[in-house]
Design an enzyme around this catalytic site. Structure first.
Site, PDB file in Angstrom:
ATOM      1  N   ARG A  74      31.470  63.687  -0.760  1.00 26.65           N
ATOM      2  CA  ARG A  74      32.720  64.365  -0.428  1.00 26.65           C
ATOM      3  C   ARG A  74      33.765  63.254  -0.356  1.00 26.65           C
ATOM      4  NH1 ARG A  74      29.026  67.599   2.993  1.00 26.65           N
ATOM      5  NH2 ARG A  74      28.856  69.561   1.884  1.00 26.65           N
ATOM      6  N   CYS A  75      34.774  63.335  -1.222  1.00 28.07           N
ATOM      7  CA  CYS A  75      35.671  62.191  -1.415  1.00 28.07           C
ATOM      8  C   CYS A  75      37.047  62.441  -0.829  1.00 28.07           C
ATOM      9  CB  CYS A  75      35.779  61.899  -2.907  1.00 28.07           C
ATOM     10  SG  CYS A  75      36.964  60.632  -3.322  1.00 28.07           S
ATOM     11  N   ASP A 105      33.392  75.424  -4.644  1.00 23.63           N
ATOM     12  CA  ASP A 105      34.776  75.820  -4.950  1.00 23.63           C
ATOM     13  C   ASP A 105      35.781  74.701  -4.683  1.00 23.63           C
ATOM     14  OD1 ASP A 105      34.349  76.150  -2.268  1.00 23.63           O
ATOM     15  OD2 ASP A 105      35.669  77.873  -2.058  1.00 23.63           O
ATOM     16  N   ASP A 152      23.917  78.240  -1.477  1.00 25.59           N
ATOM     17  CA  ASP A 152      24.416  79.348  -0.650  1.00 25.59           C
ATOM     18  C   ASP A 152      24.665  80.654  -1.407  1.00 25.59           C
ATOM     19  OD1 ASP A 152      24.425  77.428   1.326  1.00 25.59           O
ATOM     20  OD2 ASP A 152      26.562  77.015   1.174  1.00 25.59           O
ATOM     21  N   ARG A 278       9.390  81.007  19.721  1.00 27.34           N
ATOM     22  CA  ARG A 278       9.746  79.672  19.223  1.00 27.34           C
ATOM     23  C   ARG A 278      10.865  79.783  18.197  1.00 27.34           C
ATOM     24  NH1 ARG A 278       6.747  78.769  22.747  1.00 27.34           N
ATOM     25  NH2 ARG A 278       4.977  77.339  22.855  1.00 27.34           N
ATOM     26  N   VAL A 285      15.480  70.930   4.456  1.00 29.24           N
ATOM     27  CA  VAL A 285      14.285  71.210   3.639  1.00 29.24           C
ATOM     28  C   VAL A 285      14.648  72.234   2.562  1.00 29.24           C
ATOM     29  CG1 VAL A 285      12.063  72.440   3.745  1.00 29.24           C
ATOM     30  CG2 VAL A 285      12.591  70.668   5.415  1.00 29.24           C
TER      31      VAL A 285
HETATM   32  O1  F6P Z   1      26.575  74.361   1.147  1.00 28.69           O
HETATM   33  C1  F6P Z   1      25.249  73.964   1.245  1.00 28.69           C
HETATM   34  C2  F6P Z   1      24.856  73.702   2.671  1.00 28.69           C
HETATM   35  O2  F6P Z   1      23.504  73.292   2.683  1.00 28.69           O
HETATM   36  C3  F6P Z   1      25.097  74.858   3.632  1.00 28.69           C
HETATM   37  O3  F6P Z   1      24.105  75.843   3.531  1.00 28.69           O
HETATM   38  C4  F6P Z   1      25.150  74.122   4.944  1.00 28.69           C
HETATM   39  O4  F6P Z   1      25.924  74.824   5.877  1.00 28.69           O
HETATM   40  C5  F6P Z   1      25.794  72.821   4.601  1.00 28.69           C
HETATM   41  O5  F6P Z   1      25.631  72.639   3.199  1.00 28.69           O
HETATM   42  C6  F6P Z   1      25.255  71.623   5.310  1.00 28.69           C
HETATM   43  O6  F6P Z   1      26.064  70.531   5.013  1.00 28.69           O
HETATM   44  P1  F6P Z   1      25.612  69.020   5.201  1.00 28.69           P
HETATM   45  O7  F6P Z   1      24.582  68.709   4.161  1.00 28.69           O
HETATM   46  O8  F6P Z   1      26.854  68.235   5.009  1.00 28.69           O
HETATM   47  O9  F6P Z   1      25.009  68.910   6.577  1.00 28.69           O
END
Ligand code: F6P
Length: 363
Positions: A74-75, A105, A152, A278, A285
């Protein structure tokens, strides 16, 4: 040949490597000089070794690997014009005027902005004697094609984003494993799954594992959710079931938009039903490991289509995003899909969940 570069941006997902491989090979096949840009937009801004020419064998033995071998980031620098100016310089000096971006997006919006600014960036570079008049003329058009890599499945205009199917496989494998231990101890498990503001992974995982309850952002819990949940769980146990599985999407909410967390659900179950409970948070993962056959093929097909779109582009052609429509890889206007995706986010923020679901569906 034409200069073409591929990069991955934002969160990684399984199948990105298949897409990268496909872009490289289709590009070479069509006579392009193909480059990798490593570490997403950051590599484009930093240049140097981050932009490297690819050959046929540099993408051998990657189709089965999760993540992205060319790195992603992320830049922040690309958000500033100064960063984009450096990026444009790095591309022009290598003769790259075709970009394939694989990301979400935000990454696609960045690419579109870059294209809109291209002429003015080149003018500034010429003014500062960073490029020649010949280069300014020769590389005056930038073409963009996008693909959506995300577990997602939260992008409008496509039936599936690259990585969603593999993440689902990972989730249901984990739930199946949990079921056997839950059964042995007559336990209730609450599984938290990813998806950001999209409940697709949670919903489909719940349907394919016979979960007793699922909480997703698009269907916020009603005020009486506690009673409803307890009644459902009790009924299941009375009918002889030895375990309960509850799936909570990480973005699950109530009707005021407040989060419904796995911890909250656990407290409800323990306080009201005294069940041995639990929590399992699946976490990253879900984003790792080998891509499914579906994601490998999806990446391959979309990559090839993206390169073809670039090769057919004229100066007037709007940037496209390659998406899946039924079983077809198709090209859609990039910004229209991004706008719809943003409208979904806005509808969710406005608590208009019906509209969000409607917008997310096929047009
Ligand atoms: O957009 C993919 C995703 O894995 C989401 O499901 C999750 O909310 C987010 O990225 C987690 O982001 P990061 O890898 O920066 O913790």
């Amino acid at each position: 040949g034409k200069g073409l570069a591929v990069f991955t941006s934002g969160g990684d997902s399984q199948g990105m490597n298949a897409a990268v491989r496909s872009v490289v090979r289709m590009g070479i096949y069509l006579g392009c000089k193909v480059y990798f840009i490593r570490e997403g937009y950051q590599g484009m801004v930093d240049g140097g070794d981050n932009i490297e020419e690819a050959n046929w064998s540099s993408v051998s033995s990657i189709i089965h690997k999760g993540g992205t071998i060319i790195g992603s980031a992320r830049c922040m620098d690309f958000i500033k014009r100064e960063g984009r100016l450096k990026a444009a310089h790095n591309l022009v000096t290598r003769g790259i005027t075709n970009l394939v971006v694989i990301g979400g997006d935000g990454s696609l919006t960045g690419a579109n902005l870059f294209r809109q600014e291209w002429a003015s960036l080149l003018d500034e570079l010429l003014e500062n004697n960073k490029i020649t008049k010949d280069q300014r003329e020769k590389y005056k058009f930038l073409h963009i094609a996008g693909m959506v890599g995300s577990i997602d499945n939260d992008f409008c205009g496509t039936d599936m984003t690259i990585g969603t199917d593999s993440a689902l496989h990972r989730i249901i494998e984990a739930i199946d494993a949990i079921v056997s231990t839950a059964y042995s101890h007559q336990r209730t498990f609450i599984m938290e799954v990813m998806g950001r503001h999209c409940g697709y992974l949670a919903l489909v995982a719940a349907l394919s594992t016979e979960a007793d309850q699922v909480f997703i952002p698009e269907d916020p819990v009603p005020n009486n959710w506690v009673e409803k949940l307890c009644k459902r769980l009790q009924q299941e146990r009375k009918s002889g079931q030895r375990l309960n599985i509850i799936i909570v999407a990480e973005g699950a909410i109530d009707r005021e938009g407040k989060p419904i967390t796995a911890e909250m659900v656990k407290k409800v179950v323990v306080d009201n039903l005294q069940q041995d409970t639990r929590i399992t948070v699946l976490g990253h993962v879900q984003r790792g490991g080998s891509p499914s056959a579906f994601d490998r093929i999806l990446g391959c097909r979309m990559g090839a289509e993206a390169v073809m779109a670039l090769m057919e582009a004229t100066p007037e052609t709007e940037p496209c995003v390659v998406t899946l429509d039924g079983n077809q890889a198709v090209r859609l206007p990039l910004m229209e899909c991004v706008r719809r995706t943003k409208a979904v986010a806005q509808a969710m923020a406005d608590k208009n969940w019906d509209l969000a679901v409607q917008l997310r569906g096929r047009s």
